[in-house]
Design a protein around this motif. Structure first.
Motif, PDB file in Angstrom:
ATOM      1  N   ASP A  43       0.799  -1.228   0.000  1.00 36.57           N
ATOM      2  CA  ASP A  43       0.000   0.000   0.000  1.00 36.57           C
ATOM      3  C   ASP A  43       0.829   1.274   0.000  1.00 36.57           C
ATOM      4  OD1 ASP A  43      -2.922  -1.038   0.517  1.00 36.57           O
ATOM      5  OD2 ASP A  43      -1.634  -2.181   1.844  1.00 36.57           O
ATOM      6  N   SER A  49      -3.436   6.961   6.942  1.00 31.94           N
ATOM      7  CA  SER A  49      -3.877   7.119   5.558  1.00 31.94           C
ATOM      8  C   SER A  49      -4.170   5.767   4.919  1.00 31.94           C
ATOM      9  CB  SER A  49      -2.803   7.855   4.753  1.00 31.94           C
ATOM     10  OG  SER A  49      -3.146   7.921   3.390  1.00 31.94           O
ATOM     11  N   VAL A  50      -3.274   4.809   5.113  1.00 28.16           N
ATOM     12  CA  VAL A  50      -3.459   3.484   4.526  1.00 28.16           C
ATOM     13  C   VAL A  50      -4.668   2.787   5.126  1.00 28.16           C
ATOM     14  CG1 VAL A  50      -2.456   1.170   4.380  1.00 28.16           C
ATOM     15  CG2 VAL A  50      -1.062   3.170   3.851  1.00 28.16           C
ATOM     16  N   ARG A  97      -7.292   4.121   6.400  1.00 29.04           N
ATOM     17  CA  ARG A  97      -8.521   4.756   5.900  1.00 29.04           C
ATOM     18  C   ARG A  97      -8.883   4.193   4.530  1.00 29.04           C
ATOM     19  NH1 ARG A  97      -6.624   9.692   8.094  1.00 29.04           N
ATOM     20  NH2 ARG A  97      -5.689  10.247   6.089  1.00 29.04           N
ATOM     21  N   ARG A  98      -7.871   3.961   3.704  1.00 32.46           N
ATOM     22  CA  ARG A  98      -8.125   3.472   2.349  1.00 32.46           C
ATOM     23  C   ARG A  98      -8.502   2.008   2.325  1.00 32.46           C
ATOM     24  NH1 ARG A  98      -3.036   5.876   0.953  1.00 32.46           N
ATOM     25  NH2 ARG A  98      -2.274   3.789   0.420  1.00 32.46           N
ATOM     26  N   THR A  99      -7.881   1.231   3.213  1.00 31.42           N
ATOM     27  CA  THR A  99      -8.010  -0.218   3.089  1.00 31.42           C
ATOM     28  C   THR A  99      -8.982  -0.870   4.058  1.00 31.42           C
ATOM     29  OG1 THR A  99      -6.165  -0.598   4.610  1.00 31.42           O
ATOM     30  CG2 THR A  99      -5.631  -0.384   2.279  1.00 31.42           C
ATOM     31  N   LEU A 138     -17.277   7.352  -3.985  1.00 29.00           N
ATOM     32  CA  LEU A 138     -16.156   7.044  -4.849  1.00 29.00           C
ATOM     33  C   LEU A 138     -16.379   7.698  -6.209  1.00 29.00           C
ATOM     34  CD1 LEU A 138     -16.207   3.260  -3.953  1.00 29.00           C
ATOM     35  CD2 LEU A 138     -14.552   4.905  -3.087  1.00 29.00           C
ATOM     36  N   PRO A 159      -8.629   0.143  -2.037  1.00 31.15           N
ATOM     37  CA  PRO A 159      -8.458   0.897  -3.280  1.00 31.15           C
ATOM     38  C   PRO A 159      -6.999   0.944  -3.718  1.00 31.15           C
ATOM     39  CG  PRO A 159      -9.747   2.135  -1.671  1.00 31.15           C
ATOM     40  CD  PRO A 159      -9.206   0.949  -0.961  1.00 31.15           C
ATOM     41  N   ASN A 160      -6.800   0.856  -5.017  1.00 35.65           N
ATOM     42  CA  ASN A 160      -5.483   0.963  -5.657  1.00 35.65           C
ATOM     43  C   ASN A 160      -4.575  -0.239  -5.427  1.00 35.65           C
ATOM     44  OD1 ASN A 160      -5.774   3.639  -6.850  1.00 35.65           O
ATOM     45  ND2 ASN A 160      -5.791   4.372  -4.747  1.00 35.65           N
TER      46      ASN A 160
END
Length: 228
Positions: free
Chosen positions: A101, A119-120, A122-124, A134, A170-171
């Motif tokens: 990530d 941050s990670v 929150r995204r994952t 989104l 995401p990503n």
């Protein structure tokens, strides 16, 4: 006062000094912290306890951090942030292709590492409540609904599980085998390439132009990643 946290962070680093530095800081921020000095002890820790995020040193004494990362992703859905003393462009590409990530360079400031972790996560982290916006998609996990440009789309159970897996990270690049493991939990009798059929159906429902997808992106030779 910091809010009470329940995330578990596993620090995998040969350097006891760096582990201690991060552990003390993160425990003050009320994370639960596990430690490992090599890949073997890291794997044992992952088998014992559910971990939300792994901080992983690139060069471990017993194995490559990249190889351990790939092994972890074969079994666990967990966020991974790499550590290294120096980052070359080739290394960064390799790390991102492994599905990790993020990455951090040593020496580091603990508050910077904490910001990366937040941050990670929150995204994952899987969203259990509320709506996730989104861009042109809205994912309502509580109501189990997906809206595309304001209109609800009806996904099959398999399509929904795939979409939920993508949204949770995401990503991140998922291989076909990982999608079968995470989204379908092994309940799949076809070939791994058959997952492409489900992706095609999902794209047809959530993409404005299925021939030019902007959300579910093919990573050639690897699998797929979701761009929110």
């Amino acid at each position: 006062m910091d809010r009470k946290r329940n995330e578990v962070v596993l620090i995998v680093d040969e350097s006891g000094e760096d582990r201690d530095k991060l552990r003390v800081y993160l425990e003050e921020k009320e994370y639960k912290v596990l430690e490992a000095c090599d890949g073997t002890s890291a794997w044992e820790a992952l088998c014992r306890e559910k971990v939300d995020l792994v901080i992983l040193e690139m060069d471990l004494p017993d194995q490559s951090g990249i190889l351990l990362c790939k092994r972890i992703y074969e079994k666990y859905c967990v966020a991974i942030v790499f550590l290294a003393k120096r980052w070359e462009e080739e290394q960064i590409i390799e790390v991102l292709r492994s599905g990790a990530d993020d990455y951090i360079q040593k020496p580091f400031h603990c508050d910077y590492v904490e910001a990366k972790i937040e941050s990670v996560l929150r995204r994952t982290k899987q969203r259990d409540k509320g709506k996730v916006f989104l861009n042109d998609l809205v994912y309502d996990a509580e109501e189990r609904k997906v809206l595309v440009r304001g209109k609800e789309v009806h996904l099959t159970p398999t399509e929904y599980k795939l979409f939920e897996t993508f949204v949770s990270a995401p990503n991140r690049v998922f291989t076909r085998e990982q999608l079968i493991h995470y989204a379908l939990q092994g309940e799949f009798d076809g070939f791994d390439r058959s997952i492409d059929t489900y992706i095609k159906g999902l794209r047809q429902k959530i993409e404005a132009d299925r021939s030019k997808p902007k959300h579910i992106i093919t990573v050639y030779g690897v699998g797929y990643r979701f761009v929110p």
